[in-house]
Scaffold this motif. Structure first.
Motif, PDB file in Angstrom:
ATOM      1  N   ASN A 101      -2.678   7.839  -8.141  1.00 46.09           N
ATOM      2  CA  ASN A 101      -2.894   8.219  -7.164  1.00 46.09           C
ATOM      3  C   ASN A 101      -4.500   9.149  -7.023  1.00 46.09           C
ATOM      4  O   ASN A 101      -5.121   9.008  -6.160  1.00 46.09           O
ATOM      5  CB  ASN A 101      -1.948   9.247  -6.387  1.00 46.09           C
ATOM      6  CG  ASN A 101      -0.788   8.388  -6.128  1.00 46.09           C
ATOM      7  OD1 ASN A 101      -0.687   7.277  -5.765  1.00 46.09           O
ATOM      8  ND2 ASN A 101       0.549   8.974  -6.140  1.00 46.09           N
ATOM      9  N   LYS A 140      -7.089   6.750  -7.551  1.00 48.75           N
ATOM     10  CA  LYS A 140      -7.477   5.856  -6.301  1.00 48.75           C
ATOM     11  C   LYS A 140      -8.227   6.760  -5.259  1.00 48.75           C
ATOM     12  O   LYS A 140      -8.934   6.329  -4.351  1.00 48.75           O
ATOM     13  CB  LYS A 140      -6.018   5.265  -5.641  1.00 48.75           C
ATOM     14  CG  LYS A 140      -5.785   4.122  -6.474  1.00 48.75           C
ATOM     15  CD  LYS A 140      -4.220   3.574  -5.859  1.00 48.75           C
ATOM     16  CE  LYS A 140      -3.694   2.519  -6.520  1.00 48.75           C
ATOM     17  NZ  LYS A 140      -2.644   1.947  -5.920  1.00 48.75           N
ATOM     18  N   THR A 187      -5.512  -3.913 -10.952  1.00 49.73           N
ATOM     19  CA  THR A 187      -6.518  -2.712 -10.960  1.00 49.73           C
ATOM     20  C   THR A 187      -5.971  -1.449 -11.199  1.00 49.73           C
ATOM     21  O   THR A 187      -6.404  -0.975 -12.060  1.00 49.73           O
ATOM     22  CB  THR A 187      -6.987  -2.587  -9.411  1.00 49.73           C
ATOM     23  OG1 THR A 187      -7.470  -3.879  -9.106  1.00 49.73           O
ATOM     24  CG2 THR A 187      -8.189  -1.593  -9.226  1.00 49.73           C
ATOM     25  N   SER A 188      -4.604  -1.281 -10.976  1.00 52.73           N
ATOM     26  CA  SER A 188      -4.042   0.044 -11.173  1.00 52.73           C
ATOM     27  C   SER A 188      -3.753  -0.111 -12.787  1.00 52.73           C
ATOM     28  O   SER A 188      -3.888   1.052 -13.359  1.00 52.73           O
ATOM     29  CB  SER A 188      -2.609   0.070 -10.593  1.00 52.73           C
ATOM     30  OG  SER A 188      -2.671   0.033  -9.276  1.00 52.73           O
TER      31      SER A 188
END
Length: 138
Positions: free
Chosen positions: A78, A81, A126-127
């Motif tokens: 998180n 991001k 992507t994560s």
């Protein structure tokens, strides 16, 4: 009586012909046809090939650590991001992944994503890359 050159040439020719035809006719050559049977050379025996045993199956690939410990990576994900991530190597997520080899870390992270430990991830590639890159695992 003089011997002419033509007589000598003819004599040589006849002697060579006699020599050639006597050599050819003295060999035992069988002519095989469809009506006569000729012995065929024996077929070579096939060399037996030893059976190849398949390599042992290593079994299912599992994570070298407890996958539930990777729940701390949800916070790091998180923060990554949102762009507010702290120094990556000091995060609890990286300390869980640190003792693992790159491939083991990737397997554990995939297991965590598959088990939905990191929450709902829409862009898992992507994560996955962001977490491994932030922790120095490539």
């Amino acid at each position: 009586m003089a011997v002419s050159e033509t007589s000598v040439s003819i004599a040589h020719f006849l002697i060579l012909n006699l020599l050639f035809f006597s050599t050819v006719s003295s060999t035992d050559v069988k002519v095989c046809s469809e009506s006569t049977s000729c012995p065929h050379p024996p077929k070579p025996k096939p060399v037996p090939v030893p059976p190849v045993s398949p390599p042992p199956h290593p079994g299912p690939v599992t994570c070298a650590t407890d996958v539930l410990r990777l729940a701390v990576c949800k916070t790091l994900l998180n923060e990554l991001k949102n762009g507010t991530a702290p120094a990556p190597l000091s995060t609890p997520c990286c300390s869980v992944l640190e003792p693992l080899v790159d491939m083991e870390a990737a397997i554990c992270l995939c297991s965590a994503i598959k088990a939905n430990i990191l929450g709902v991830i829409f862009d898992w590639q992507t994560s996955f890359t962001m977490i491994l890159g932030a922790c120095g695992k490539y």
